[in-house]
Design an enzyme around this catalytic site. Structure first.
Site, PDB file in Angstrom:
ATOM      1  N   THR A  99     -23.736  19.204   0.157  1.00  0.00           N
ATOM      2  CA  THR A  99     -24.908  20.072   0.682  1.00  0.00           C
ATOM      3  C   THR A  99     -25.367  19.198   1.892  1.00  0.00           C
ATOM      4  O   THR A  99     -26.032  18.477   1.954  1.00  0.00           O
ATOM      5  CB  THR A  99     -26.108  20.242  -0.025  1.00  0.00           C
ATOM      6  OG1 THR A  99     -25.822  20.807  -1.328  1.00  0.00           O
ATOM      7  CG2 THR A  99     -27.235  21.210   0.394  1.00  0.00           C
ATOM      8  N   LYS A 174     -26.159  28.306   1.334  1.00  0.00           N
ATOM      9  CA  LYS A 174     -26.718  27.174   0.418  1.00  0.00           C
ATOM     10  C   LYS A 174     -27.899  27.148   0.894  1.00  0.00           C
ATOM     11  O   LYS A 174     -28.880  26.766   0.067  1.00  0.00           O
ATOM     12  CB  LYS A 174     -25.958  25.933   0.747  1.00  0.00           C
ATOM     13  CG  LYS A 174     -26.624  24.763  -0.127  1.00  0.00           C
ATOM     14  CD  LYS A 174     -26.548  24.917  -1.767  1.00  0.00           C
ATOM     15  CE  LYS A 174     -27.175  23.892  -2.311  1.00  0.00           C
ATOM     16  NZ  LYS A 174     -27.161  23.685  -3.771  1.00  0.00           N
ATOM     17  N   LYS A 242     -34.206  17.007   0.774  1.00  0.00           N
ATOM     18  CA  LYS A 242     -33.346  16.684   1.772  1.00  0.00           C
ATOM     19  C   LYS A 242     -32.646  18.199   2.101  1.00  0.00           C
ATOM     20  O   LYS A 242     -32.462  18.423   3.388  1.00  0.00           O
ATOM     21  CB  LYS A 242     -32.034  15.818   1.014  1.00  0.00           C
ATOM     22  CG  LYS A 242     -30.791  15.555   1.791  1.00  0.00           C
ATOM     23  CD  LYS A 242     -29.810  16.413   1.791  1.00  0.00           C
ATOM     24  CE  LYS A 242     -29.137  16.196   0.345  1.00  0.00           C
ATOM     25  NZ  LYS A 242     -27.973  17.159   0.103  1.00  0.00           N
TER      26      LYS A 242
HETATM   27  P1  NAP Z   1     -25.116  11.437  -6.464  1.00  0.00           P
HETATM   28  O1  NAP Z   1     -24.997  11.533  -7.939  1.00  0.00           O
HETATM   29  O2  NAP Z   1     -26.074  10.482  -5.884  1.00  0.00           O
HETATM   30  O3  NAP Z   1     -23.588  11.134  -5.782  1.00  0.00           O
HETATM   31  C1  NAP Z   1     -23.473  10.668  -4.697  1.00  0.00           C
HETATM   32  C2  NAP Z   1     -22.108  10.244  -4.202  1.00  0.00           C
HETATM   33  O4  NAP Z   1     -21.657  10.147  -2.826  1.00  0.00           O
HETATM   34  C3  NAP Z   1     -21.615   9.023  -4.896  1.00  0.00           C
HETATM   35  O5  NAP Z   1     -20.237   9.064  -5.325  1.00  0.00           O
HETATM   36  C4  NAP Z   1     -21.913   8.090  -3.682  1.00  0.00           C
HETATM   37  O6  NAP Z   1     -21.179   6.792  -3.832  1.00  0.00           O
HETATM   38  C5  NAP Z   1     -21.240   8.697  -2.410  1.00  0.00           C
HETATM   39  N1  NAP Z   1     -21.700   8.311  -1.412  1.00  0.00           N
HETATM   40  C6  NAP Z   1     -23.067   8.475  -0.800  1.00  0.00           C
HETATM   41  N2  NAP Z   1     -23.417   8.043   0.406  1.00  0.00           N
HETATM   42  C7  NAP Z   1     -22.207   7.325   0.905  1.00  0.00           C
HETATM   43  C8  NAP Z   1     -21.598   6.842   1.773  1.00  0.00           C
HETATM   44  N3  NAP Z   1     -22.378   6.598   3.010  1.00  0.00           N
HETATM   45  N4  NAP Z   1     -20.446   6.542   1.851  1.00  0.00           N
HETATM   46  C9  NAP Z   1     -19.522   6.727   0.861  1.00  0.00           C
HETATM   47  N5  NAP Z   1     -19.870   7.219  -0.433  1.00  0.00           N
HETATM   48  C10 NAP Z   1     -21.442   7.787  -0.336  1.00  0.00           C
HETATM   49  O7  NAP Z   1     -25.057  12.946  -5.920  1.00  0.00           O
HETATM   50  P2  NAP Z   1     -24.803  14.242  -6.496  1.00  0.00           P
HETATM   51  O8  NAP Z   1     -25.876  14.659  -7.408  1.00  0.00           O
HETATM   52  O9  NAP Z   1     -23.314  14.240  -7.141  1.00  0.00           O
HETATM   53  O10 NAP Z   1     -24.755  15.165  -5.358  1.00  0.00           O
HETATM   54  C11 NAP Z   1     -23.873  15.309  -4.233  1.00  0.00           C
HETATM   55  C12 NAP Z   1     -23.954  16.134  -3.306  1.00  0.00           C
HETATM   56  O11 NAP Z   1     -23.995  17.700  -3.988  1.00  0.00           O
HETATM   57  C13 NAP Z   1     -25.338  16.150  -2.679  1.00  0.00           C
HETATM   58  O12 NAP Z   1     -25.069  16.812  -1.202  1.00  0.00           O
HETATM   59  C14 NAP Z   1     -26.172  17.352  -3.272  1.00  0.00           C
HETATM   60  O13 NAP Z   1     -27.431  17.870  -2.748  1.00  0.00           O
HETATM   61  C15 NAP Z   1     -25.390  18.370  -3.922  1.00  0.00           C
HETATM   62  N6  NAP Z   1     -25.721  18.979  -4.973  1.00  0.00           N
HETATM   63  C16 NAP Z   1     -26.088  18.149  -5.974  1.00  0.00           C
HETATM   64  C17 NAP Z   1     -26.404  18.918  -7.211  1.00  0.00           C
HETATM   65  C18 NAP Z   1     -26.943  18.249  -8.663  1.00  0.00           C
HETATM   66  O14 NAP Z   1     -27.548  18.897  -9.284  1.00  0.00           O
HETATM   67  N7  NAP Z   1     -26.766  16.879  -8.613  1.00  0.00           N
HETATM   68  C19 NAP Z   1     -26.390  20.636  -7.063  1.00  0.00           C
HETATM   69  C20 NAP Z   1     -25.894  21.166  -6.317  1.00  0.00           C
HETATM   70  C21 NAP Z   1     -25.508  20.431  -5.108  1.00  0.00           C
HETATM   71  P3  NAP Z   1     -21.715   5.581  -5.226  1.00  0.00           P
HETATM   72  O15 NAP Z   1     -21.330   5.664  -6.153  1.00  0.00           O
HETATM   73  O16 NAP Z   1     -21.320   4.147  -4.481  1.00  0.00           O
HETATM   74  O17 NAP Z   1     -23.402   5.677  -4.602  1.00  0.00           O
END
Ligand code: NAP
Length: 294
Positions: A99, A174, A242
């Site tokens: 997102t 979104k 965010k």
């Molecule tokens: P998350 O669990 O915090 O995972 C984030 C991922 O991105 C991890 O693999 C992290 O690596 C990686 N990452 C972050 N910064 C990075 C960087 N600078 N370089 C390389 N890798 C990086 O987040 P998530 O919940 O999966 O969400 C991911 C996306 O989906 C976000 O944009 C969020 O808004 C969206 N989203 C989330 C949900 C939800 O319910 N969680 C629902 C819809 C949409 P590390 O493991 O090393 O930290």
């Protein structure tokens, strides 16, 4: 069988990549900044390979998927040093599930075109449960022919997907999704708050009005946990802020007026100050209850 790369094995990316492997039987290379998670993913699935950099993962892939945190993270894994854009082959498709802003989507779409491959912005809705169940909703921006090519692979983790429009349109859709959620959750929080203060039988009220015009996904799925004060699950307040920040930036750019979104964003900042950064977005009711105690 296609060669697929996956960048970002977080809460969402880890199970989404798993569905592509299990249902599609594709050859998968995964990259995660914290390498242990990529090793764990490979060990758990007994297939696939972990790469040391996004560039190494993307090298030779037909489809490169990505799901990281925000605009900066996305730039880092694509056009940053050792980023995937340095090695994606001509004719491949890069599908971004992060997102992020519509601006970064348009920027990366243009950068991909210049290098001879394609880019789709494809943010998702449905949360952790939707990712684990492979039943996400995907809002896509990009070119129609490219979407048709990527569709069968995206389908492994999606129940609903649509091409909304050109590059950036997936991210804009979104934003609409998040704006709608923010307003509904605040309304539900206020409704429940009044019900509590007035001593109503809350289950009876919810059972009744959820069959009428006030019905919503939030009401059906969250009224119970909200009235119990349970928020240790779901979509975190930090992520929602965010997303609302992205919406408010876009509104400034587009000349749209989002007064309720701006207000709810401030309410979420109060929830963060209450210690609720990782609470579910339904925690807006905790702010009302907290104000009550003062
Ligand atoms: P998350 O669990 O915090 O995972 C984030 C991922 O991105 C991890 O693999 C992290 O690596 C990686 N990452 C972050 N910064 C990075 C960087 N600078 N370089 C390389 N890798 C990086 O987040 P998530 O919940 O999966 O969400 C991911 C996306 O989906 C976000 O944009 C969020 O808004 C969206 N989203 C989330 C949900 C939800 O319910 N969680 C629902 C819809 C949409 P590390 O493991 O090393 O930290």
């Amino acid at each position: 069988m296609a060669k697929v790369a996956w960048i970002g094995l977080g809460v969402m990316g880890y199970p989404m990549a798993g569905h592509i492997l299990k249902k599609g039987g594709h050859d998968l290379v995964v990259y995660n900044r914290t390498n242990a998670k990529a090793q764990d993913w490979v060990a758990k699935h007994g297939k696939g390979r972990a790469a040391a950099t996004p560039a190494e993962a993307a090298d030779g892939a037909d489809f490169v998927f990505c799901c990281v945190g925000n605009d900066d993270d996305l730039r880092q894994v694509t056009i940053g040093s050792n980023g995937a854009f340095g090695s994606v082959k001509k004719g491949a498709v890069f599908v971004d599930n992060t997102t992020a802003s519509a601006n970064v989507a348009r920027e990366l779409h243009a950068a991909a075109k210049a290098k001879g491959f394609d880019f789709l912005d494809a943010p998702v809705s449905g949360g952790q449960a939707g990712a684990e169940g492979g039943v996400l909703t995907v809002m896509v921006g990009g070119d129609a022919g490219v979407f048709e090519r990527a569709k069968p692979v995206i389908a492994h983790y999606a129940r609903m997907m649509n091409l909304i429009g050109p590059a950036g349109a997936g991210q804009l859709a979104k934003m609409v999704n998040q704006i709608c959620i923010a307003g509904v959750v605040q309304g539900l929080a206020e409704g429940l708050h009044l019900a509590q203060k007035s001593g109503l039988d809350i289950p009876k009220v919810m059972e009744t009005i959820s069959k009428g015009a006030a019905q919503s996904w939030q009401m059906e799925n969250r009224w119970q946990t909200m009235s119990d004060g349970k928020f240790d699950f779901g979509f975190a307040v930090d992520w929602m802020r965010k997303d609302l920040g992205i919406c408010l930036d876009e509104a400034r750019r587009a000349g749209a007026s989002l007064p309720l979104t701006a207000l709810v964003d401030q309410f979420y900042s109060e929830v963060q100050r209450q210690g609720g950064s990782r609470w579910d977005t339904s925690s807006l009711i905790a702010r009302l209850n907290n104000a009550d105690k003062k």
